[in-house]
Design a protein around this motif. Sequence first.
Motif, PDB file in Angstrom:
ATOM      1  N   TRP A 185      26.433  76.649  36.655  1.00 30.81           N
ATOM      2  CA  TRP A 185      26.334  76.249  38.052  1.00 30.81           C
ATOM      3  C   TRP A 185      24.923  76.324  38.598  1.00 30.81           C
ATOM      4  O   TRP A 185      24.662  75.943  39.723  1.00 30.81           O
ATOM      5  CB  TRP A 185      27.250  77.126  38.910  1.00 30.81           C
ATOM      6  CG  TRP A 185      27.142  78.596  38.621  1.00 30.81           C
ATOM      7  CD1 TRP A 185      27.978  79.336  37.849  1.00 30.81           C
ATOM      8  CD2 TRP A 185      26.135  79.500  39.075  1.00 30.81           C
ATOM      9  NE1 TRP A 185      27.566  80.638  37.790  1.00 30.81           N
ATOM     10  CE2 TRP A 185      26.436  80.770  38.540  1.00 30.81           C
ATOM     11  CE3 TRP A 185      25.011  79.371  39.879  1.00 30.81           C
ATOM     12  CZ2 TRP A 185      25.659  81.895  38.782  1.00 30.81           C
ATOM     13  CZ3 TRP A 185      24.237  80.491  40.122  1.00 30.81           C
ATOM     14  CH2 TRP A 185      24.559  81.734  39.576  1.00 30.81           C
ATOM     15  N   SER A 227      36.410  70.074  48.050  1.00 30.81           N
ATOM     16  CA  SER A 227      36.497  71.107  47.007  1.00 30.81           C
ATOM     17  C   SER A 227      35.195  71.206  46.224  1.00 30.81           C
ATOM     18  O   SER A 227      34.713  72.313  45.927  1.00 30.81           O
ATOM     19  CB  SER A 227      37.656  70.793  46.060  1.00 30.81           C
ATOM     20  OG  SER A 227      38.885  70.804  46.741  1.00 30.81           O
ATOM     21  N   TYR A 228      34.619  70.055  45.884  1.00 30.41           N
ATOM     22  CA  TYR A 228      33.369  70.086  45.128  1.00 30.41           C
ATOM     23  C   TYR A 228      32.241  70.694  45.958  1.00 30.41           C
ATOM     24  O   TYR A 228      31.461  71.525  45.456  1.00 30.41           O
ATOM     25  CB  TYR A 228      32.971  68.679  44.677  1.00 30.41           C
ATOM     26  CG  TYR A 228      31.596  68.665  44.048  1.00 30.41           C
ATOM     27  CD1 TYR A 228      31.384  69.226  42.792  1.00 30.41           C
ATOM     28  CD2 TYR A 228      30.497  68.143  44.728  1.00 30.41           C
ATOM     29  CE1 TYR A 228      30.120  69.257  42.224  1.00 30.41           C
ATOM     30  CE2 TYR A 228      29.233  68.171  44.170  1.00 30.41           C
ATOM     31  CZ  TYR A 228      29.053  68.725  42.917  1.00 30.41           C
ATOM     32  OH  TYR A 228      27.796  68.767  42.368  1.00 30.41           O
ATOM     33  N   LEU A 276      29.824  70.118  38.005  1.00 29.48           N
ATOM     34  CA  LEU A 276      29.041  71.355  38.084  1.00 29.48           C
ATOM     35  C   LEU A 276      28.432  71.730  36.738  1.00 29.48           C
ATOM     36  O   LEU A 276      27.275  72.156  36.659  1.00 29.48           O
ATOM     37  CB  LEU A 276      29.916  72.505  38.588  1.00 29.48           C
ATOM     38  CG  LEU A 276      30.045  72.672  40.102  1.00 29.48           C
ATOM     39  CD1 LEU A 276      30.950  73.846  40.421  1.00 29.48           C
ATOM     40  CD2 LEU A 276      28.685  72.873  40.742  1.00 29.48           C
ATOM     41  N   ARG A 282      32.485  72.814  48.320  1.00 24.96           N
ATOM     42  CA  ARG A 282      32.731  74.256  48.421  1.00 24.96           C
ATOM     43  C   ARG A 282      32.253  74.970  47.156  1.00 24.96           C
ATOM     44  O   ARG A 282      31.561  75.990  47.216  1.00 24.96           O
ATOM     45  CB  ARG A 282      34.223  74.486  48.631  1.00 24.96           C
ATOM     46  CG  ARG A 282      34.671  75.941  48.766  1.00 24.96           C
ATOM     47  CD  ARG A 282      34.331  76.495  50.130  1.00 24.96           C
ATOM     48  NE  ARG A 282      33.038  77.158  50.169  1.00 24.96           N
ATOM     49  CZ  ARG A 282      32.427  77.517  51.300  1.00 24.96           C
ATOM     50  NH1 ARG A 282      32.978  77.251  52.470  1.00 24.96           N
ATOM     51  NH2 ARG A 282      31.261  78.121  51.263  1.00 24.96           N
ATOM     52  N   ASP A 283      32.620  74.432  46.005  1.00 22.54           N
ATOM     53  CA  ASP A 283      32.231  75.053  44.735  1.00 22.54           C
ATOM     54  C   ASP A 283      30.720  75.011  44.534  1.00 22.54           C
ATOM     55  O   ASP A 283      30.113  75.992  44.089  1.00 22.54           O
ATOM     56  CB  ASP A 283      32.922  74.340  43.568  1.00 22.54           C
ATOM     57  CG  ASP A 283      34.427  74.559  43.564  1.00 22.54           C
ATOM     58  OD1 ASP A 283      34.890  75.509  44.231  1.00 22.54           O
ATOM     59  OD2 ASP A 283      35.138  73.768  42.911  1.00 22.54           O
ATOM     60  N   ARG A 284      30.121  73.878  44.851  1.00 23.24           N
ATOM     61  CA  ARG A 284      28.666  73.729  44.658  1.00 23.24           C
ATOM     62  C   ARG A 284      27.899  74.689  45.554  1.00 23.24           C
ATOM     63  O   ARG A 284      26.928  75.318  45.124  1.00 23.24           O
ATOM     64  CB  ARG A 284      28.275  72.281  44.970  1.00 23.24           C
ATOM     65  CG  ARG A 284      26.781  71.988  44.865  1.00 23.24           C
ATOM     66  CD  ARG A 284      26.363  71.779  43.424  1.00 23.24           C
ATOM     67  NE  ARG A 284      25.078  71.125  43.339  1.00 23.24           N
ATOM     68  CZ  ARG A 284      23.898  71.747  43.285  1.00 23.24           C
ATOM     69  NH1 ARG A 284      23.851  73.062  43.319  1.00 23.24           N
ATOM     70  NH2 ARG A 284      22.777  71.059  43.194  1.00 23.24           N
ATOM     71  N   TYR A 321      31.097  85.041  39.963  1.00 25.06           N
ATOM     72  CA  TYR A 321      31.758  86.285  40.330  1.00 25.06           C
ATOM     73  C   TYR A 321      31.059  87.471  39.660  1.00 25.06           C
ATOM     74  O   TYR A 321      30.852  87.496  38.455  1.00 25.06           O
ATOM     75  CB  TYR A 321      33.224  86.240  39.894  1.00 25.06           C
ATOM     76  CG  TYR A 321      33.983  87.507  40.215  1.00 25.06           C
ATOM     77  CD1 TYR A 321      34.366  87.787  41.521  1.00 25.06           C
ATOM     78  CD2 TYR A 321      34.288  88.425  39.217  1.00 25.06           C
ATOM     79  CE1 TYR A 321      35.054  88.943  41.824  1.00 25.06           C
ATOM     80  CE2 TYR A 321      34.971  89.587  39.506  1.00 25.06           C
ATOM     81  CZ  TYR A 321      35.355  89.844  40.819  1.00 25.06           C
ATOM     82  OH  TYR A 321      36.029  91.002  41.111  1.00 25.06           O
ATOM     83  N   ASP A 355      29.080  77.531  47.004  1.00 24.64           N
ATOM     84  CA  ASP A 355      29.340  78.916  46.603  1.00 24.64           C
ATOM     85  C   ASP A 355      28.512  79.294  45.386  1.00 24.64           C
ATOM     86  O   ASP A 355      27.967  80.402  45.303  1.00 24.64           O
ATOM     87  CB  ASP A 355      30.826  79.100  46.292  1.00 24.64           C
ATOM     88  CG  ASP A 355      31.683  79.101  47.546  1.00 24.64           C
ATOM     89  OD1 ASP A 355      31.110  79.235  48.646  1.00 24.64           O
ATOM     90  OD2 ASP A 355      32.907  78.958  47.430  1.00 24.64           O
ATOM     91  N   ALA A 356      28.421  78.378  44.435  1.00 28.16           N
ATOM     92  CA  ALA A 356      27.670  78.666  43.217  1.00 28.16           C
ATOM     93  C   ALA A 356      26.186  78.855  43.503  1.00 28.16           C
ATOM     94  O   ALA A 356      25.533  79.734  42.940  1.00 28.16           O
ATOM     95  CB  ALA A 356      27.870  77.541  42.206  1.00 28.16           C
TER      96      ALA A 356
END
Length: 665
Positions: free
Chosen positions: A435, A399-400, A335, A402-404, A413, A406-407
């Motif tokens: 990100w 997991s990646y 990321l 999901r993070d990608r 946040y 969401d970002a």
Amino acid sequence: MENTERPTSGPTDHDEPTFVGGPSLQKIQYLLKTRDDTARFVGLALLKSVLDNSPALRQDEESITALWATIPSTFLDRLLRTGMGDKGENKDAKEMLEVGVSVIHTFAKLLPDAAKAGSKFYNRIPLLVTCLTHTSGETEELILQTVLSLVSHPAGSAMFNTLEDLSPLTELAPSRPMVLDILTYAWLQQQSNPKTAWDKQRLGKKIDKTMAALVVSFKGADVVPLLAFLADLLRKLDREIVPHNPQWLSPVVAYIRSLVTSRPTQDGRAAYTNLCATLLHVYPIQAPPLLFNNAPSTLSRTPGTSTKPSDSNPFSFLLVSLMLVDLRSSFPTLLEQLNSPTYPALSTRLTSAFDTVSNFISYLIRSLDSPSSSTLSLSPSNLLTLRKTLSETMADTISYLRDRYDASVAGAYGLDPSARTGPAHMDEEHMTVTWDSKADTVETDGLILSAIRALALWLREDDNDMLRKESAALMDLFIDLYRSSITSAGKANHLDFRQAVLVALEGITAVEEGRDSLLEHDGWKVLSDDLLSVLASTSTSNNETEAGRGVEIIRVLLPIVESEIPYAKEEWTDLVTTVAAWDVPDSQQANELVEFQVAVMQLVAGIVEHSHTSVRRRLKNTIGDLKRSAEELKEKKVGKVGDDGLTESLEEVLDTLSGFKMDAS
């Protein structure tokens, strides 16, 4: 060099155009216009010196163009031929060759493109290539740079591709990687030239012949440049140009095997990873057995390497394991590298790794289904280790993703994406958050598509409920990508995620959490709307690809209908009503389309079957329309196809609908 006729009269100052630099250039022009080759050579040598030491002149395109016009092309050819004729033994001849090459190289750099468009430049290509066998060092480098510059233009590539003998280049390729750049530019430029589109078959044969020579030339040398060249070129060549069943394919795979087992450098890992994916894409029949079976390498090893595989692990196990390790080790920092200059190369390598893993999974499944005809021999221990490693890699992939996602959608946040005023950027004054990609969104990132494709295949083929439950958490990503693929179809840089998402959903919806998540994220409506779109489009055209996607949609929706407790949701009957109004096409259609149409009938019959009795009563007329459509489909389509399986499936639909019609009455 032979002195030819003396000029009867030289040019006068009055005839000369004005050049930057004054009288010295007029003198040079005078010497070049004479018919005495010795004087011309002196003028050429003086011109080279002036150009090397006059920055202002080098930037004066008008003067440079006029100077080039004064140099006779026949004189340049004689210089090159004279330099070749003495095999480097005559110092004067060698100097003539060096001056000729240097002057051509200088003008190739300085002349505007319009001035280089004529035959005077491109007709020098054959002699320049031949000169490579008589030169070395700096002159050799200048020739390669000149040829590279010329083949970057349509006329130059056309001339280059008329050459029958490219051995001066292919023999030089292991020590001069620029040769591979020349071939790439020449061939890609030629295939995109509309004037030579008819000649693609001839170009394909030339490429095949040259590839074979290159593979032989690299025997015993560092093969990384060759593998990187092939990985880049083969993906870009048109299908009709790519050699169909090349003899050099097996030796190239042997080079890959040698490199994989030799502790390669980072460039080496990227080269064999990208080439594996390219070969599997371009040669889907020939490449998998060559890459994944366990036959020993047939080529001598690269210096400093070993071709001996592990005593206990076959090559396919080693290859896939190394790619899985590469993927897992890259995820933690991926990321933060989105805006790094190295991200495109990194993304390409990881995309290739995912594509290779996907092909291996497919090949493994086929081999397990037909062990008698399989060339893939993995021990039970190998299979267990691979299954564990694949599952771990796919968990990291989840997991990646999901993070990608969401970002890109929700941002960091406390930072809503609506606060952005423009596209992401990065400079010394304003650093973007890590990100936020300045180039690719999730919908246009090829790495995301390849990752989902590999994950989807593993979710469907491996009976791992835990991994499927984890993947259910990606349902919002899957549905959004599916929806965006529909709305973005036909746009530039558009990636179609629908096929990959459907395969993933087929695995995920095998568990209750997956089915619930799909319904929660409006998956039924998105998929059913696309299904109706496919039904409408395939009623007027023989689009087998669309029909195939329609069947995949039904494979996802039908198990959801059958598992819904206690009854099918009432809103699902909208699909039933729409299908009931569908007119069965009169025209003859391919079997794949008929199979899809029967599957649609099975789906709506399943919805009716699992609906509450009160709902079926309200659908009395609709059920009658469905029955008539099914009968018409049987008469017009299924009966003519002669497929017993389709006939039996449609008979079951008719029996089901007939029973419901009686209940409703």
